[in-house]
Structures are given as C-alpha cells and as structure tokens.
Design a protein around this motif. Structure first.
Motif, PDB file in Angstrom:
ATOM      1  N   THR A   3       0.825  -1.204   0.000  1.00 29.08           N
ATOM      2  CA  THR A   3       0.000   0.000   0.000  1.00 29.08           C
ATOM      3  C   THR A   3       0.862   1.260   0.000  1.00 29.08           C
ATOM      4  OG1 THR A   3      -0.127  -0.030   2.412  1.00 29.08           O
ATOM      5  CG2 THR A   3      -1.897  -1.143   1.195  1.00 29.08           C
ATOM      6  N   ASN A   4       2.161   1.103   0.123  1.00 31.86           N
ATOM      7  CA  ASN A   4       3.090   2.225   0.138  1.00 31.86           C
ATOM      8  C   ASN A   4       3.336   2.672  -1.307  1.00 31.86           C
ATOM      9  OD1 ASN A   4       5.554   3.724   0.018  1.00 31.86           O
ATOM     10  ND2 ASN A   4       6.229   2.822   1.941  1.00 31.86           N
ATOM     11  N   LEU A   5       3.019   3.936  -1.607  1.00 33.38           N
ATOM     12  CA  LEU A   5       3.165   4.440  -2.970  1.00 33.38           C
ATOM     13  C   LEU A   5       4.612   4.370  -3.442  1.00 33.38           C
ATOM     14  CD1 LEU A   5       1.896   5.733  -5.451  1.00 33.38           C
ATOM     15  CD2 LEU A   5       2.209   7.961  -4.361  1.00 33.38           C
ATOM     16  N   LEU A   6       5.554   4.653  -2.567  1.00 36.33           N
ATOM     17  CA  LEU A   6       6.966   4.609  -2.949  1.00 36.33           C
ATOM     18  C   LEU A   6       7.396   3.184  -3.296  1.00 36.33           C
ATOM     19  CD1 LEU A   6       9.443   6.334  -3.380  1.00 36.33           C
ATOM     20  CD2 LEU A   6       9.986   6.046  -0.960  1.00 36.33           C
ATOM     21  N   ALA A   7       6.994   2.220  -2.488  1.00 34.93           N
ATOM     22  CA  ALA A   7       7.320   0.822  -2.791  1.00 34.93           C
ATOM     23  C   ALA A   7       6.682   0.406  -4.112  1.00 34.93           C
ATOM     24  CB  ALA A   7       6.860  -0.082  -1.659  1.00 34.93           C
ATOM     25  N   GLN A   8       5.469   0.867  -4.365  1.00 39.28           N
ATOM     26  CA  GLN A   8       4.804   0.551  -5.632  1.00 39.28           C
ATOM     27  C   GLN A   8       5.550   1.167  -6.809  1.00 39.28           C
ATOM     28  OE1 GLN A   8       2.185  -1.608  -6.215  1.00 39.28           O
ATOM     29  NE2 GLN A   8       2.934  -1.271  -8.289  1.00 39.28           N
ATOM     30  N   GLU A  30      14.624  -6.588  -0.297  1.00 40.68           N
ATOM     31  CA  GLU A  30      15.533  -5.471  -0.025  1.00 40.68           C
ATOM     32  C   GLU A  30      15.025  -4.600   1.114  1.00 40.68           C
ATOM     33  OE1 GLU A  30      18.403  -5.826  -0.989  1.00 40.68           O
ATOM     34  OE2 GLU A  30      18.001  -7.272  -2.556  1.00 40.68           O
ATOM     35  N   ALA A  31      13.717  -4.481   1.273  1.00 38.60           N
ATOM     36  CA  ALA A  31      13.173  -3.759   2.431  1.00 38.60           C
ATOM     37  C   ALA A  31      13.557  -4.500   3.716  1.00 38.60           C
ATOM     38  CB  ALA A  31      11.657  -3.627   2.314  1.00 38.60           C
ATOM     39  N   LYS A  32      13.407  -5.812   3.722  1.00 33.73           N
ATOM     40  CA  LYS A  32      13.767  -6.608   4.897  1.00 33.73           C
ATOM     41  C   LYS A  32      15.253  -6.493   5.196  1.00 33.73           C
ATOM     42  CE  LYS A  32       9.971  -9.856   4.809  1.00 33.73           C
ATOM     43  NZ  LYS A  32       9.530 -11.234   4.649  1.00 33.73           N
ATOM     44  N   ARG A  33      16.060  -6.414   4.153  1.00 36.72           N
ATOM     45  CA  ARG A  33      17.502  -6.262   4.351  1.00 36.72           C
ATOM     46  C   ARG A  33      17.811  -4.953   5.094  1.00 36.72           C
ATOM     47  NH1 ARG A  33      21.572  -7.937  -0.390  1.00 36.72           N
ATOM     48  NH2 ARG A  33      20.015  -9.585  -0.388  1.00 36.72           N
ATOM     49  N   LEU A  34      16.925  -3.962   4.930  1.00 34.97           N
ATOM     50  CA  LEU A  34      17.082  -2.682   5.623  1.00 34.97           C
ATOM     51  C   LEU A  34      16.374  -2.678   6.979  1.00 34.97           C
ATOM     52  CD1 LEU A  34      16.482  -0.210   2.660  1.00 34.97           C
ATOM     53  CD2 LEU A  34      18.674  -0.959   3.609  1.00 34.97           C
ATOM     54  N   PRO A  38       7.954  -3.491   3.080  1.00 35.26           N
ATOM     55  CA  PRO A  38       7.706  -2.584   1.956  1.00 35.26           C
ATOM     56  C   PRO A  38       6.792  -1.409   2.301  1.00 35.26           C
ATOM     57  CG  PRO A  38       7.639  -4.834   1.183  1.00 35.26           C
ATOM     58  CD  PRO A  38       7.742  -4.890   2.687  1.00 35.26           C
ATOM     59  N   ASP A  39       5.873  -1.594   3.226  1.00 36.34           N
ATOM     60  CA  ASP A  39       4.952  -0.521   3.579  1.00 36.34           C
ATOM     61  C   ASP A  39       5.596   0.584   4.407  1.00 36.34           C
ATOM     62  OD1 ASP A  39       2.742  -1.495   2.189  1.00 36.34           O
ATOM     63  OD2 ASP A  39       2.155  -2.794   3.847  1.00 36.34           O
ATOM     64  N   SER A  40       6.808   0.358   4.894  1.00 36.13           N
ATOM     65  CA  SER A  40       7.466   1.388   5.709  1.00 36.13           C
ATOM     66  C   SER A  40       8.665   2.026   5.001  1.00 36.13           C
ATOM     67  CB  SER A  40       7.881   0.812   7.061  1.00 36.13           C
ATOM     68  OG  SER A  40       8.867  -0.180   6.900  1.00 36.13           O
ATOM     69  N   ILE A  41       8.863   1.737   3.725  1.00 34.77           N
ATOM     70  CA  ILE A  41       9.961   2.342   2.973  1.00 34.77           C
ATOM     71  C   ILE A  41       9.700   3.845   2.834  1.00 34.77           C
ATOM     72  CG2 ILE A  41      11.063   2.489   0.699  1.00 34.77           C
ATOM     73  CD1 ILE A  41      10.493  -0.478   0.357  1.00 34.77           C
ATOM     74  N   THR A  42      10.766   4.633   3.061  1.00 30.51           N
ATOM     75  CA  THR A  42      10.684   6.085   2.881  1.00 30.51           C
ATOM     76  C   THR A  42      11.726   6.524   1.863  1.00 30.51           C
ATOM     77  OG1 THR A  42      12.303   6.609   4.599  1.00 30.51           O
ATOM     78  CG2 THR A  42       9.990   6.352   5.305  1.00 30.51           C
ATOM     79  N   ARG A  43      11.685   7.784   1.514  1.00 33.91           N
ATOM     80  CA  ARG A  43      12.670   8.324   0.568  1.00 33.91           C
ATOM     81  C   ARG A  43      14.102   8.167   1.087  1.00 33.91           C
ATOM     82  NH1 ARG A  43       8.547  10.395  -1.914  1.00 33.91           N
ATOM     83  NH2 ARG A  43       8.553  11.798  -3.664  1.00 33.91           N
ATOM     84  N   ASP A  44      14.268   8.225   2.399  1.00 32.70           N
ATOM     85  CA  ASP A  44      15.601   8.057   2.996  1.00 32.70           C
ATOM     86  C   ASP A  44      16.182   6.668   2.733  1.00 32.70           C
ATOM     87  OD1 ASP A  44      15.519  10.643   4.015  1.00 32.70           O
ATOM     88  OD2 ASP A  44      14.790   9.990   5.980  1.00 32.70           O
ATOM     89  N   ASP A  45      15.323   5.709   2.431  1.00 28.24           N
ATOM     90  CA  ASP A  45      15.768   4.333   2.187  1.00 28.24           C
ATOM     91  C   ASP A  45      16.181   4.085   0.738  1.00 28.24           C
ATOM     92  OD1 ASP A  45      15.139   3.557   4.856  1.00 28.24           O
ATOM     93  OD2 ASP A  45      13.025   3.410   4.268  1.00 28.24           O
ATOM     94  N   LEU A  46      15.873   5.020  -0.146  1.00 26.13           N
ATOM     95  CA  LEU A  46      16.079   4.764  -1.573  1.00 26.13           C
ATOM     96  C   LEU A  46      17.535   4.517  -1.947  1.00 26.13           C
ATOM     97  CD1 LEU A  46      13.520   7.199  -3.228  1.00 26.13           C
ATOM     98  CD2 LEU A  46      13.392   4.702  -3.052  1.00 26.13           C
ATOM     99  N   GLY A  47      18.461   5.264  -1.380  1.00 28.20           N
ATOM    100  CA  GLY A  47      19.878   5.061  -1.691  1.00 28.20           C
ATOM    101  C   GLY A  47      20.365   3.674  -1.320  1.00 28.20           C
ATOM    102  N   PRO A  48      20.223   3.303  -0.046  1.00 25.56           N
ATOM    103  CA  PRO A  48      20.657   1.959   0.346  1.00 25.56           C
ATOM    104  C   PRO A  48      19.902   0.850  -0.381  1.00 25.56           C
ATOM    105  CG  PRO A  48      20.317   3.324   2.293  1.00 25.56           C
ATOM    106  CD  PRO A  48      19.823   4.106   1.119  1.00 25.56           C
ATOM    107  N   LEU A  49      18.598   1.050  -0.578  1.00 24.41           N
ATOM    108  CA  LEU A  49      17.801   0.043  -1.272  1.00 24.41           C
ATOM    109  C   LEU A  49      18.278  -0.105  -2.723  1.00 24.41           C
ATOM    110  CD1 LEU A  49      14.170  -0.669  -0.647  1.00 24.41           C
ATOM    111  CD2 LEU A  49      14.879  -0.547  -2.997  1.00 24.41           C
ATOM    112  N   ALA A  50      18.559   1.012  -3.379  1.00 17.60           N
ATOM    113  CA  ALA A  50      19.052   0.974  -4.764  1.00 17.60           C
ATOM    114  C   ALA A  50      20.405   0.279  -4.840  1.00 17.60           C
ATOM    115  CB  ALA A  50      19.129   2.386  -5.335  1.00 17.60           C
ATOM    116  N   ASP A  51      21.277   0.560  -3.874  1.00 21.83           N
ATOM    117  CA  ASP A  51      22.589  -0.110  -3.846  1.00 21.83           C
ATOM    118  C   ASP A  51      22.421  -1.619  -3.737  1.00 21.83           C
ATOM    119  OD1 ASP A  51      23.829   2.370  -3.974  1.00 21.83           O
ATOM    120  OD2 ASP A  51      24.236   2.457  -1.817  1.00 21.83           O
ATOM    121  N   ASN A  52      21.530  -2.043  -2.838  1.00 26.48           N
ATOM    122  CA  ASN A  52      21.286  -3.480  -2.667  1.00 26.48           C
ATOM    123  C   ASN A  52      20.687  -4.094  -3.924  1.00 26.48           C
ATOM    124  OD1 ASN A  52      22.225  -3.298  -0.051  1.00 26.48           O
ATOM    125  ND2 ASN A  52      20.210  -3.303   0.884  1.00 26.48           N
ATOM    126  N   LEU A  53      19.756  -3.382  -4.554  1.00 26.42           N
ATOM    127  CA  LEU A  53      19.150  -3.890  -5.787  1.00 26.42           C
ATOM    128  C   LEU A  53      20.181  -4.049  -6.889  1.00 26.42           C
ATOM    129  CD1 LEU A  53      15.796  -1.909  -5.947  1.00 26.42           C
ATOM    130  CD2 LEU A  53      16.046  -4.399  -5.846  1.00 26.42           C
TER     131      LEU A  53
END
Length: 77
Positions: A3-8, A30-34, A38-53
């Motif tokens: 339901t998180n727009l950013l995760a979508q 990747e959300a779990k790795r952080l 997925p419903d709690s991902i924020t913009r602050d997570d995008l860098g680390p999440l992108a690196d992991n991806l």
C-alpha cells in the motif's frame, strides 16, 4: 501488493526489467535487508535500497541493466 506508494513506484521501475513477480519479491527482500517491510519504505531508504538492488539484480539481468534500474530507483527521491 504493497500500500506504500513509494514501494509501488519501485516495483513499477523494476517490472519491465525483471517481471511483476520478481519486482515485488525484490522490493520485499531489499526492504527486509534494511530492517523494514515494503509498507514502511521512505525516501531516505532509496539510496541503500538501490545499492542493494544493483548488487542483487546483477545475476538476473547483468550489471548494465541492474545499475540502470538501481539508478531509476535512486531518482525516485
């Protein structure tokens, strides 16, 4: 489905690269790795999440596509 727009939006970026199912699974893993879901991902997570991806997707789509997809995720900020 999250339901998180950013995760979508991350899933939307990944879907053309790896397909619907793997895109959804990738966001979840990747959300779990952080330490999140997925419903709690924020913009602050995008860098680390992108690196992991970028690292995780290399085996599936190769370095160039993995880096490109990660770059698109990073730009969602």
């Amino acid at each position: 489905m999250t339901t998180n727009l950013l995760a979508q939006r991350i899933e939307d970026v990944l879907t053309p690269v790896v397909g619907t199912v793997l895109a959804a699974v990738s966001v979840e893993v990747e959300a779990k790795r952080l330490g999140k879901d997925p419903d709690s991902i924020t913009r602050d997570d995008l860098g680390p999440l992108a690196d992991n991806l970028a690292t995780a997707l290399v085996l599936v789509v190769g370095k160039d596509l993995a880096d490109a997809a990660a770059g698109q995720v990073r730009m969602l900020a």
